[in-house]
Scaffold this active site. Structure first.
Site, mmCIF file in Angstrom:
data_model
loop_
_atom_site.group_PDB
_atom_site.id
_atom_site.type_symbol
_atom_site.label_atom_id
_atom_site.label_comp_id
_atom_site.label_asym_id
_atom_site.label_seq_id
_atom_site.Cartn_x
_atom_site.Cartn_y
_atom_site.Cartn_z
ATOM 1 N N ARG A 184 0.858 -1.190 0.000
ATOM 2 C CA ARG A 184 0.000 0.000 0.000
ATOM 3 C C ARG A 184 0.896 1.243 0.000
ATOM 4 O O ARG A 184 1.990 1.237 0.546
ATOM 5 C CB ARG A 184 -0.879 0.033 1.254
ATOM 6 N N TYR A 200 -1.853 -3.952 -6.931
ATOM 7 C CA TYR A 200 -1.414 -4.678 -5.740
ATOM 8 C C TYR A 200 -2.390 -4.511 -4.573
ATOM 9 O O TYR A 200 -2.756 -3.381 -4.221
ATOM 10 C CB TYR A 200 -0.026 -4.202 -5.291
ATOM 11 N N LYS A 206 -9.479 -2.628 1.909
ATOM 12 C CA LYS A 206 -9.202 -1.437 2.719
ATOM 13 C C LYS A 206 -10.070 -0.247 2.286
ATOM 14 O O LYS A 206 -10.504 0.552 3.122
ATOM 15 C CB LYS A 206 -7.723 -1.068 2.606
ATOM 16 N N HIS A 264 -10.054 -2.254 11.884
ATOM 17 C CA HIS A 264 -8.937 -3.073 11.401
ATOM 18 C C HIS A 264 -8.655 -4.144 12.458
ATOM 19 O O HIS A 264 -7.662 -4.075 13.185
ATOM 20 C CB HIS A 264 -7.730 -2.144 11.210
ATOM 21 N N SER A 301 -0.741 -3.311 10.558
ATOM 22 C CA SER A 301 -0.433 -4.282 9.514
ATOM 23 C C SER A 301 0.827 -5.085 9.854
ATOM 24 O O SER A 301 1.794 -4.525 10.372
ATOM 25 C CB SER A 301 -0.192 -3.557 8.190
ATOM 26 N N CYS A 349 1.508 -7.326 12.109
ATOM 27 C CA CYS A 349 1.882 -7.482 13.524
ATOM 28 C C CYS A 349 1.362 -8.807 14.073
ATOM 29 O O CYS A 349 1.208 -8.968 15.283
ATOM 30 C CB CYS A 349 1.301 -6.356 14.365
ATOM 31 N N ASP A 391 -8.522 -9.663 9.623
ATOM 32 C CA ASP A 391 -8.075 -8.315 9.244
ATOM 33 C C ASP A 391 -9.106 -7.214 9.510
ATOM 34 O O ASP A 391 -8.734 -6.130 9.924
ATOM 35 C CB ASP A 391 -7.695 -8.305 7.759
ATOM 36 N N ARG A 402 2.494 -12.257 -0.312
ATOM 37 C CA ARG A 402 1.205 -12.610 0.295
ATOM 38 C C ARG A 402 0.662 -13.928 -0.218
ATOM 39 O O ARG A 402 1.031 -14.402 -1.291
ATOM 40 C CB ARG A 402 0.174 -11.517 -0.061
HETATM 41 C C1 OXD Z 1 -2.621 -4.319 5.661
HETATM 42 C C2 OXD Z 1 -3.181 -5.521 5.033
HETATM 43 O O1 OXD Z 1 -1.741 -3.690 5.082
HETATM 44 O O2 OXD Z 1 -4.004 -6.184 5.673
HETATM 45 O O3 OXD Z 1 -3.060 -3.997 6.764
HETATM 46 O O4 OXD Z 1 -2.847 -5.809 3.869
HETATM 47 MN MN MN Z 2 -4.618 -5.166 7.478
#
Ligand code: OXD
Ligand code: MN
Length: 580
Positions: free
Chosen positions: A66, A196, A205, A225, A247, A249, A272, A365
């Protein structure tokens, strides 16, 4: 096209603007998927990996995460975007985007993808349409959202003004000409120049967080989130937990945690995003998504065996390395013999252990449908959602924040969220490992003024018939040498167990001004390899570190301008006084 006049008119408008060679309404029928995949293989968009329906996609080397500085909120008023978002005047943005999208699909197929977020048939359900020229997006949306004829039926019965409309164009992938624009007032998303993840799969998102957070504010609920898990205690009681972490974590790992403590079981609803709204007796939550878009590096038999087995079938991998027998590989999986040939994430021939840097991209991913997951909760598709007993806030904090603590009340819980901080990761472009404040892990995802967002969280106390308990957790505490002192992963169940026992009222606490701490005996540390000093650090409060932390929080709130709710600032001051 879809049988809804206003939406069809909008689709016609997009066709006229973008000028595609073909138009396809994509409902992911088996025939459509087959044709899409063979077309993608032919064009080099994906290649088959070994196993059952496993595919590799490589994104452009400048399009791997992102991009927050190219993400915009185009609300009429700049103040509605607030101090943490990049704002663009909606009329100016529309003009720029109109220019970029003109003839931008020429020679390409335009996919019209009607999708739903959240289980169908309940108060949570929302509909959207994403138009894209990217077959990768079409394939991914079929895994990450609900698509199909049932969705078109639901869309037909929905108020057109409630439908989120997204347009995406791959463009030339120039990072300087990348635009991810949100128009909260008209519920539109325009994304140009990326192919992406969260930039291009607009249900995730863009819809489920940035636009949904605005819709949620206006309608008395929350778009967050957060992962959602179902916990079963040894006595068979079921409790539900929603947890916000920035993100990369470990949300996916926690969501799929396999308990090392007898009798405790975790099932996943989402890893998520959570939509939370008042229900008859509390706060109810659903996962609006239909799949997992997990970070591959670090996912291993030790950290997340459930995710690993989930990716054995029907999975699209993006930017991982590939072994010569066609298997995906990333850092964290078992090492291969030094010298073994392997293709890195860009398709370069390398050898294992050649010292040439990571083989998989750090933000590579896997995309798998929820139903691939062996530990999926039976409630995953329940349109009413599950009742949330506890909310957790956590981040990567090398110092100060203990393993787990409980807020004294809702206001302190909101403060835990609002003052969250974490070391940055590879999920977004920019420096990695820098501590940044990331309120409720929503810094990149809150679609409106963050100060109003804090106010909305506080106001939930007046709307909800009963409030979940709120906790702070930290799996990432380090010692003075920078070594992690908590084993994490499976052992996090010890903190979860304590949280569960606080929910049921089974255990007592040590009260401090910053929150309630566990009594050491209640954490059942006996079976964990953790030193005495570590336990001390993990379960206590250092007054001088906390004085520093509280000053940093005050400074952060000041940096947001004058509109942070007084209730939060007052609480910080009160804690400072109590700490002495
Ligand atoms: C993020 C994702 O960046 O879930 O939080 O991809
Ligand atoms: Mn996320």
């Amino acid at each position: 096209m879809l049988g809804v006049e206003l939406l069809d008119r909008w689709i016609e408008h997009v066709i006229a603007l973008c000028n595609p060679a073909n138009v396809e309404v994509f409902t992911a029928t088996p025939e459509q998927l087959l044709t899409l995949k063979s077309r993608m293989v032919e064009h080099g968009d994906i290649e088959p990996l070994s196993g059952n329906e496993r595919w590799l996609h490589r994104s452009d080397s400048t399009d791997v995460a992102r991009m927050e500085h190219r993400t915009f909120i185009c609300s009429k008023l700049e103040s509605d975007a607030g101090p943490t978002n990049h704002w663009l005047d909606p009329q100016l943005a529309a003009k720029t985007l109109d220019g970029l999208f003109t003839d931008s699909y020429s020679g390409r197929t335009m996919y019209v993808i009607p999708y739903a977020m959240a289980p169908l048939g309940g108060v949570f359900t929302q509909y959207g349409i994403e138009i894209t020229d990217s077959p990768y997006v079409a394939l991914s949306m079929a895994m990450m959202t609900r698509v199909g004829n049932e969705v078109i039926d639901g869309l037909n019965d929905t108020n057109v003004s409630d439908v989120v409309r997204g347009i995406h164009c791959t463009g030339d992938l120039d990072p300087e000409n990348r635009w991810v624009c949100h128009f909260p007032e008209s519920r539109e998303i325009w994304s140009f120049g990326s192919n992406y993840g969260g930039n291009a799969l607009l249900g995730k998102k863009c819809h489920a967080l940035r636009l949904a957070s605005v819709i949620a504010r206006d309608n008395g609920w929350l778009a967050e989130h957060m992962l959602i898990i179902e916990l079963t205690t040894p006595s068979g009681e079921k409790q539900h937990i929603a947890a916000a972490f920035p993100s990369a974590c470990g949300k996916t790992n926690l969501a799929m945690l396999e308990s090392s403590l007898d009798g405790w079981k975790i099932r996943v609803l989402g890893d998520d995003i959570a939509w939370l709204r008042p229900g008859p007796d509390g706060l109810y939550a659903v996962n609006p998504e239909f799949g997992f878009f997990g970070v591959a590096p670090g996912t291993s038999a030790k950290t997340n065996p459930v995710a690993l087995s989930m990716t054995q079938k029907n999975t699209v991998f993006t930017n991982v390395a590939v072994t010569s027998d066609g298997n995906p590989w990333w850092e964290g999986l078992d090492p291969l013999a030094v010298g073994t040939p392997i293709l890195d994430w860009q398709g370069n021939s390398r050898t294992f252990g050649d010292g040439g840097g990571p083989l998989a991209h750090p933000n590579s991913r896997f995309t798998s449908p929820l139903t691939n997951c062996a530990t999926l909760s039976d409630s995953w598709d329940n349109p009413s959602g599950v009742r949330i007993d506890a909310i957790l806030f956590g981040g990567r904090r090398p110092t100060t924040i203990p393993l787990v603590m409980e807020a004294h009340d809702w206001t302190q819980g909101v403060l835990y969220g609002a003052s969250m901080a974490s070391q940055t990761t590879a999920a977004a472009t920019g420096a990695v490992g820098v501590l940044r404040r990331d309120p409720m892990a929503m810094l990149p995802f809150c679609g409106y003024n963050i100060c109003d967002y804090f106010g909305h969280w506080l106001a939930m106390a007046d709307i909800l018939p009963s409030l979940p308990k709120v906790f702070s957790v930290n799996w990432f505490r380090q010692d003075e040498q920078g070594k992690y002192i908590w084993p994490g992963f499976g052992t996090n169940i010890h903190a979860i167990k304590w949280i569960s026992e606080r929910i049921s009222g089974a255990v007592d606490v040590a009260s401090t001004p910053v929150g309630n701490l566990p009594l050491r005996s209640d954490l059942a540390f006996d079976d964990i390899e953790v030193t005495e000093e570590a336990i001390q650090l993990l379960t206590s409060i250092d007054a001088s570190a906390w004085a520093h932390e509280l000053n940093a929080i005050t400074e952060f709130f000041r940096s947001l301008g004058d509109n942070v709710p007084e209730k939060l600032c007052d609480r910080v001051n009160a804690i400072k006084i109590d700490l002495g």
